[in-house]
Design a protein around this motif. Structure first.
Motif, PDB file in Angstrom:
ATOM      1  N   THR A 181       0.822  -1.205   0.000  1.00 16.73           N
ATOM      2  CA  THR A 181       0.000   0.000   0.000  1.00 16.73           C
ATOM      3  C   THR A 181       0.863   1.264   0.000  1.00 16.73           C
ATOM      4  OG1 THR A 181      -1.701  -1.189   1.211  1.00 16.73           O
ATOM      5  CG2 THR A 181      -1.812   1.193   1.265  1.00 16.73           C
ATOM      6  N   SER A 216      -4.595   2.340  -3.404  1.00 22.79           N
ATOM      7  CA  SER A 216      -3.945   1.045  -3.575  1.00 22.79           C
ATOM      8  C   SER A 216      -4.938  -0.094  -3.788  1.00 22.79           C
ATOM      9  CB  SER A 216      -3.050   0.762  -2.373  1.00 22.79           C
ATOM     10  OG  SER A 216      -2.052   1.751  -2.250  1.00 22.79           O
ATOM     11  N   PRO A 255      -3.996  -1.685  -7.561  1.00 23.80           N
ATOM     12  CA  PRO A 255      -2.543  -1.781  -7.399  1.00 23.80           C
ATOM     13  C   PRO A 255      -1.753  -1.493  -8.668  1.00 23.80           C
ATOM     14  CG  PRO A 255      -3.537  -3.962  -7.443  1.00 23.80           C
ATOM     15  CD  PRO A 255      -4.664  -2.979  -7.390  1.00 23.80           C
ATOM     16  N   LEU A 275       0.459   1.680  -8.360  1.00 27.71           N
ATOM     17  CA  LEU A 275       1.577   1.793  -7.433  1.00 27.71           C
ATOM     18  C   LEU A 275       2.776   2.459  -8.095  1.00 27.71           C
ATOM     19  CD1 LEU A 275       1.361  -1.707  -5.696  1.00 27.71           C
ATOM     20  CD2 LEU A 275       0.529   0.490  -4.827  1.00 27.71           C
TER      21      LEU A 275
END
Length: 386
Positions: free
Chosen positions: A129, A135, A138, A141
């Motif tokens: 996270t 998040s 994902p 990221l």
């Protein structure tokens, strides 16, 4: 399949239940405070668990664990989950990492960490996270790793990394491929020892008023050997899914253990407390709390066991696991909330374990994916069938 606890696992389950109720649960006030007294008490509990054959039951036998089959461990995990300290006292806190490293690690990483994890001589941490992005998606990221000769150079910002200050290493989910690659094949997992230069613990993040071991980290051009990559390059999401599927079942079974404990406190309170000339157990609204809690616990238990059965049969059980993550988290909150209501003012104090349980139960609807994401993905998968 039968949802009854199998006869061959029942004695072990009962022994774990007794260990939890007689030793771990009474130790919680000290363990909550932390410090050297708490660490010494944990060491004592761990030694007792080893002496009684209750240690590391879910770990592979070849690593010194109990070697329980997946479904057998699922039944044990429910009673172990009555307290959040059960995993630590019984040596299964590291299980997800042990299984992941046992399958995907090689060379120095395997030699350094795998057996030490199984023995609980070291702790792991997992960094996924990030505070700057949602998040729950994902693919957004931002943490990146670039291969420079024989080293990965990692730069990024993570938080809600559980246990980082005590861990020997952190598994970092980071982007290793360029923008031309599908995001689902662009991320990898890399092991970073916590004493590596550039590994910075920014702070321990209090969560709902608790210092609960969640840390904010920065990776400032951290360099680790290229052999610290877990599994094939670009397969971070696949490895994460393999880790999280059984992990979510373990979560849900532990939530059932906590809910059962709250349910027992609820029923005891209603029988013991009187108001307006009769026990609270005689009040219909209080009886409704018992009924709703019983029904929700049992429904969540059956759904979770069904998902575990499908995993045990080799199915990924995406729909079933997504469903129990939502149902289990809601159930846990609801049952603890009703127990607090039955205790009235006492339920708001630390005189019972319910206040602490209530706050930690709120985490469940967010970690391992927020409810909204699971509802969306489960519904989408179901609708595709039609």
């Amino acid at each position: 399949m039968s949802f009854e606890v199998p006869s061959h696992i029942r004695p072990l389950r009962e022994a774990v239940h007794a260990f939890m109720t007689e030793r771990v649960e009474p130790a919680e006030p000290v363990l909550h405070r932390g410090g050297e007294e708490a660490r010494a008490l944990i060491r004592t509990l761990q030694a007792e668990a080893k002496a009684e054959g209750l240690w590391a039951l879910g770990h592979p036998a070849e690593l010194g664990g109990g070697g329980l089959a997946f479904m057998d461990y699922v039944y044990v995990n429910e009673v172990q989950g009555r307290s959040e300290y059960g995993q630590i006292a019984l040596g299964t806190y590291t299980l997800q990492d042990t299984l992941m490293l046992n399958r995907y690690s090689e060379g120095a990483i395997r030699q350094t960490y795998l057996q030490a994890l199984a023995d609980a001589r070291i702790g792991p941490s997992f960094a996924m996270t990030e505070p700057e992005v949602a998040s729950s998606d994902p693919t957004q990221l931002k943490t990146r790793a670039v291969l420079d000769g024989d080293e990965w150079v990692i730069t990024g910002h993570k938080w809600f990394t559980t246990g980082a200050a005590q861990a020997a290493y952190t598994t970092v989910m980071c982007r290793t491929e360029d923008e031309s690659v599908s995001p689902y094949a662009a991320f990898s997992m890399i092991i970073v020892p916590t004493d590596t230069p550039g590994y910075e613990i920014v702070r321990e993040t209090p969560v709902l008023g608790l210092d609960h071991g969640h840390y904010e980290l920065r990776f400032n051009e951290v360099r680790v050997p290229k052999e610290n990559l877990l599994g094939p390059r670009g397969q971070g999401f696949a490895i994460a899914q393999e880790r999280l599927g059984p992990g979510r079942i373990f979560h849900c079974m532990r939530w059932l253990g906590q809910a059962q404990r709250a349910y027992e406190l609820l029923c005891s309170r209603l029988n013991e407390r009187t108001a307006f000339g009769e026990p609270l157990a005689k009040k219909q609204l209080m009886q409704s709390h018992v009924f709703e809690s019983y029904a929700e616990i049992q429904a969540a238990r059956l759904l979770t066991l069904h998902a575990a059965h499908k995993i045990d049969q080799g199915d990924q059980a995406r729909v079933e696991i997504g469903a129990i993550k939502v149902v289990g988290a809601r159930m846990l909150h609801n049952v603890i909330d009703r127990a607090i209501q039955a205790y009235g003012a006492a339920g708001l104090t630390d005189d019972t374990p319910l206040g602490y349980m209530y706050r930690t139960a709120r985490f469940a609807r967010i970690y391992d994916g927020p409810d909204e994401v699971h509802i969306h993905t489960v519904a989408r998968r179901i609708l595709k069938e039609y």
